[in-house]
Design a protein around this motif. Sequence first.
Motif, PDB file in Angstrom:
ATOM      1  N   LEU A   1       0.814  -1.221   0.000  1.00  0.00           N
ATOM      2  CA  LEU A   1       0.000   0.000   0.000  1.00  0.00           C
ATOM      3  C   LEU A   1       0.844   1.267   0.000  1.00  0.00           C
ATOM      4  CD1 LEU A   1      -2.823  -1.017   2.486  1.00  0.00           C
ATOM      5  CD2 LEU A   1      -3.001  -0.747   0.013  1.00  0.00           C
ATOM      6  N   LEU A   2       1.926   1.265   0.763  1.00  0.00           N
ATOM      7  CA  LEU A   2       2.774   2.456   0.827  1.00  0.00           C
ATOM      8  C   LEU A   2       3.753   2.545  -0.328  1.00  0.00           C
ATOM      9  CD1 LEU A   2       3.611   2.600   4.638  1.00  0.00           C
ATOM     10  CD2 LEU A   2       1.977   3.994   3.368  1.00  0.00           C
ATOM     11  N   GLY A   3       4.056   1.429  -0.926  1.00  0.00           N
ATOM     12  CA  GLY A   3       5.026   1.387  -2.015  1.00  0.00           C
ATOM     13  C   GLY A   3       6.354   0.868  -1.516  1.00  0.00           C
ATOM     14  N   THR A   4       7.012   0.116  -2.370  1.00  0.00           N
ATOM     15  CA  THR A   4       8.282  -0.483  -1.962  1.00  0.00           C
ATOM     16  C   THR A   4       9.410   0.537  -1.855  1.00  0.00           C
ATOM     17  OG1 THR A   4       8.753  -1.079  -4.257  1.00  0.00           O
ATOM     18  CG2 THR A   4       7.698  -2.749  -2.883  1.00  0.00           C
ATOM     19  N   ASP A   5       9.226   1.723  -2.440  1.00  0.00           N
ATOM     20  CA  ASP A   5      10.245   2.775  -2.276  1.00  0.00           C
ATOM     21  C   ASP A   5      10.193   3.365  -0.875  1.00  0.00           C
ATOM     22  OD1 ASP A   5      11.149   2.464  -4.847  1.00  0.00           O
ATOM     23  OD2 ASP A   5       9.884   4.066  -5.653  1.00  0.00           O
ATOM     24  N   ARG A   6       8.972   3.555  -0.357  1.00  0.00           N
ATOM     25  CA  ARG A   6       8.810   4.153   0.967  1.00  0.00           C
ATOM     26  C   ARG A   6       8.957   3.138   2.090  1.00  0.00           C
ATOM     27  NH1 ARG A   6       3.505   7.386   1.294  1.00  0.00           N
ATOM     28  NH2 ARG A   6       4.378   7.926   3.297  1.00  0.00           N
ATOM     29  N   ARG A   7       8.485   1.924   1.849  1.00  0.00           N
ATOM     30  CA  ARG A   7       8.573   0.883   2.879  1.00  0.00           C
ATOM     31  C   ARG A   7       8.947  -0.435   2.218  1.00  0.00           C
ATOM     32  NH1 ARG A   7       4.932  -0.198   7.908  1.00  0.00           N
ATOM     33  NH2 ARG A   7       6.043  -1.968   8.731  1.00  0.00           N
ATOM     34  N   PRO A   8      10.234  -0.639   1.993  1.00  0.00           N
ATOM     35  CA  PRO A   8      10.652  -1.885   1.328  1.00  0.00           C
ATOM     36  C   PRO A   8      10.426  -3.086   2.232  1.00  0.00           C
ATOM     37  CG  PRO A   8      12.558  -0.635   2.028  1.00  0.00           C
ATOM     38  CD  PRO A   8      11.360   0.216   2.317  1.00  0.00           C
ATOM     39  N   PRO A   9       9.963  -4.176   1.649  1.00  0.00           N
ATOM     40  CA  PRO A   9       9.786  -5.381   2.457  1.00  0.00           C
ATOM     41  C   PRO A   9      11.154  -6.004   2.728  1.00  0.00           C
ATOM     42  CG  PRO A   9       9.328  -5.873   0.182  1.00  0.00           C
ATOM     43  CD  PRO A   9       9.602  -4.399   0.260  1.00  0.00           C
ATOM     44  N   LYS A  10      11.460  -6.222   3.977  1.00  0.00           N
ATOM     45  CA  LYS A  10      12.738  -6.858   4.292  1.00  0.00           C
ATOM     46  C   LYS A  10      12.568  -7.709   5.534  1.00  0.00           C
ATOM     47  CE  LYS A  10      14.674  -3.141   7.055  1.00  0.00           C
ATOM     48  NZ  LYS A  10      15.857  -2.416   7.381  1.00  0.00           N
TER      49      LYS A  10
END
Length: 72
Positions: free
Chosen positions: A39-48
Motif C-alpha cells: 500500500l505504501l510502495g516499496t520505495d517508501r517501505r521496502p519489504p525486508k
Amino acid sequence: MPRTTSPTTTAAETGTAATAASSASLGSLPWEELVTSALLGTDRRPPKPRGGPVPADAAAALLDAAALHTVR
C-alpha cells in the motif's frame, strides 16, 4: 538444435535466482507487513526480513512473497 546446458549463467537466470531467494526470505514476514509495503510502495517501505537486507528488486520479491502466502 537447442542447447541443453549452458557454460555460463545468464543475467536473467541470476536475477531469477536472486528474486527467488529474496521471496523465500520474505515469506516469513507476516501478511500485514506485506500489505503495508504494497500500500505504501516499496520505495517508501521496502519489504525486508528482520535483520536482513532489502531485496534488489523489492517489488518482485513482494509479489512473490504475497503469492507464497496466498498458496499457504
